[in-house]
Design a protein around this motif. Structure first.
Motif, PDB file in Angstrom:
ATOM      1  N   PRO A   1       0.812  -1.225   0.000  1.00 23.59           N
ATOM      2  CA  PRO A   1       0.000   0.000   0.000  1.00 23.59           C
ATOM      3  C   PRO A   1       0.841   1.268   0.000  1.00 23.59           C
ATOM      4  CG  PRO A   1      -0.123  -1.110   2.127  1.00 23.59           C
ATOM      5  CD  PRO A   1       0.533  -2.058   1.191  1.00 23.59           C
TER       6      PRO A   1
ATOM      7  N   GLU B   1       1.936   1.966  -3.546  1.00 25.33           N
ATOM      8  CA  GLU B   1       0.830   2.544  -4.310  1.00 25.33           C
ATOM      9  C   GLU B   1       0.699   4.035  -4.024  1.00 25.33           C
ATOM     10  OE1 GLU B   1      -2.087  -1.402  -4.595  1.00 25.33           O
ATOM     11  OE2 GLU B   1      -2.633   0.289  -3.318  1.00 25.33           O
TER      12      GLU B   1
ATOM     13  N   VAL C   1      -4.891   0.658   4.497  1.00 24.54           N
ATOM     14  CA  VAL C   1      -5.835  -0.029   3.615  1.00 24.54           C
ATOM     15  C   VAL C   1      -6.535  -1.107   4.437  1.00 24.54           C
ATOM     16  CG1 VAL C   1      -4.485   0.441   1.539  1.00 24.54           C
ATOM     17  CG2 VAL C   1      -4.054  -1.648   2.848  1.00 24.54           C
TER      18      VAL C   1
END
Length: 330
Positions: free
Chosen positions: A107, A110, A295
């Motif tokens: 995450p 990202e 997340v």
């Protein structure tokens, strides 16, 4: 036969994490959770008798007196990847501490990609311009493919960033302590080569741990080595960058963009959010509240990794990812 005691010091813990600890450690240890509301006597006994502590934020989960009473502890297992929040000077010298490297890598990578492209494509700036009535249809934005990204700190997060940006045509230059990696990159250096690395990079991603050596690593001199239109992304710790130097550089170089996820004074680590300069008023700053790892399921994998490492230790094997003296901040 009495099982070794594992004391989980988190103040709040849900059913999913309880199940992970029971599944991985239930047959090898007696589990005691601070979240169950122990009275003072039970808590003192847990601290004194535990063979392992699993900690989220040791600074706020144990008092200084409790930290000084850990002579029987054979391992402190942190749930986090970073351990700069641990006050090592208040712990017995012989107690080893293990951390969870790369646990939030995907995450966070990202988030880095999102920040890099938002900066390169000037999304927040054009949003503001349109809000004010401008329609800059023919103003060029950056072509990201073909640019060079220097990643300072090439652990789990750095490698995940390299994979994602590399797949989009960005050239990757890794910087780590050894100056070598078997990961697919276009170049690799150490911090000794920082001037050359920063001077060549279009994007600089900071993923280093905060240690005595990296504290204040990026100051006015280092910022001056960077391209005037470079993108600087920090998802690690704010203290790696000199705050005043960064603010002054941003105000002097309107083409330079700072993407800040990690701040200098933050609620979880310090009890409040505070900045010394009005970064959030600058058009060349993209900000997020250190949420790059947040997340769904973000807490389950750290618990699982921590429990597996504790089980290694309880089974007689050397635990993984022990903190070295050079990695300790305080």
């Amino acid at each position: 036969m009495n099982l070794p005691l594992v004391f989980i010091t988190q103040k709040k813990i849900g059913d999913e994490l309880r199940a992970i600890y029971r599944e991985n450690l239930g047959g090898a240890a007696e589990l005691l959770l601070a979240a169950d509301g122990l009275d003072d006597a039970a808590r003192a006994a847990a601290v004194a008798e535990a063979e392992v502590l699993i900690v989220g934020n040791l600074r706020i989960e144990l008092t200084e007196d409790e930290r000084g009473n850990l002579e029987n502890v054979g391992l402190i297992q942190a749930l986090t990847a970073g351990v700069d929040h641990i006050p090592f000077s208040t712990l017995p010298d012989a107690v080893p501490v293990a951390y969870n490297p790369g646990v939030y890598a995907e995450p966070m990578a990202e988030h880095v990609v999102a920040m890099a492209f938002a900066a390169g494509k000037r999304l927040s700036g054009e949003h503001a311009a349109m809000r004010d009535g401008a329609f800059n249809q023919f103003a060029p934005t950056r072509r990201m493919a073909g640019s060079t990204c220097a990643i300072l700190g090439f652990g789990g997060v750095g490698r995940a960033v390299a994979d994602k940006l590399g797949a989009l045509g960005v050239s990757i230059h890794a910087v780590n302590r050894g100056g070598a990696t078997d990961h697919a990159v276009d170049g690799v250096s150490t911090l000794d080569d920082l001037e050359t690395v920063l001077g060549a990079a279009d994007i600089v991603v900071i993923g280093l741990s905060l240690t005595r050596k990296t504290l204040g690593l990026i100051g006015a001199r280092e910022l001056g080595w960077m391209k005037p239109d470079a993108i600087l992304i920090n998802v690690s710790r704010g203290e790696l960058i000199d705050q005043t130097a960064l603010y002054e550089h941003l105000t002097a170089h309107s083409g330079f963009t700072a993407c800040i996820d990690a701040w200098w004074i933050e609620p979880v680590r310090h009890g409040e959010f505070r900045i010394e300069h009005p970064f959030l008023d600058l058009p060349n700053v993209i900000a997020s509240p250190h949420n790059s790892a947040q997340v769904p399921g973000v807490h389950t994998e750290p618990a699982r990794m921590a429990a597996e490492n504790v089980l290694r230790f309880l089974s007689g094997d050397a635990p993984l990812h022990l903190v070295g003296d050079d990695e300790k901040l305080k």
